[in-house]
Design an enzyme around this catalytic site. Sequence first.
Site, short mmCIF file in Angstrom:
data_model
loop_
_atom_site.label_atom_id
_atom_site.label_comp_id
_atom_site.label_asym_id
_atom_site.label_seq_id
_atom_site.Cartn_x
_atom_site.Cartn_y
_atom_site.Cartn_z
CB SER A 28 -0.97 -0.04 1.19
OG SER A 28 -2.01 0.89 1.04
CG ASP A 68 -4.37 -1.53 0.32
OD1 ASP A 68 -3.70 -2.15 1.14
OD2 ASP A 68 -4.31 -0.29 0.17
#
Length: 307
Positions: free
Chosen positions: A41, A155
């Site tokens: 991320s 993510d």
Amino acid sequence: MTRPRIGLALGSGSARGWAHIGVLDALTDAGIEPDIICGSSIGSLVGGAYVAGQFTALREWAEAATWRDVVGLLDVRLTGGGLISGELIVGFLHRLGMTGLIEDYPKPYAAIATNLVTGREVWLQRGPIHDAVRASISIPGILSPVRVNDELLADGGLSNPVPVSVCRALGAEVTIAVNLNGDLLGRRFKAQPDSQAPIASPHDPHEFVSRLLNQLPAGLREEASKIAPRLLQKGSSTPGYFNVLANSINIMEDYITRARLAGDPPHVLLVPRLGHIGLMEYNRAKESIAEGRLCVEQAMPMLKRLL
């Protein structure tokens, strides 16, 4: 004797990820240079800027960014699986100079994403670095997932929030990990008397809400405008929409992180104290960077013994 190969695992954590900048700055000042960078991320963004030689440019942008600058990167859409399509973020990565191929950079690098169909983690180690970062930062419910190599990716924090295992697989002998979510739970949503209900802070993203409303059909816009001021603001006993979303992600990533680190612990674990930084408060970089530096300074005796 040669020193061991150092792997740096930069964890997920949205706006708290600017702490990674402070971590890298402090390691550099101490003469500690990571040989392998893996990021999940926001960790993929900071780590990618580092291996691409654009670390200073990213730090300068982050430290100077206002809330208006942050909102300027949010192209709100109600289609595509997220509130934000991400095209403006890709443009930002291009302007930052993060356009090369991962395999052409001198340091091994991997961005961690999650296959939204199978649920497995995906290590992005080849191809354009901006594509890898864009996939890794696709926060569920906020940033739309993206297709890379015929896989629909979201993510990296969904599967491997602090990618220690990836650093080891790429050859790291000593692994330094940064967990951004270690002090978040139990510190939000506490009920207050009505007389103490919080008011809107200077960071309330009214511009973001305005962009969202502009995407709605005219018939819905008027009704939505009535509830928009309460979309992000927490009342005396119930949290707002983004508060619920943020803490839900925090709970999920905290449980996953604990499980992954228990099975594959790093040699040094840095846990910046960032519970006061909200999910989208990217305009508070200086606070996060300072906390990242502090973590490294506190861990320096252990780092010196290992290295």
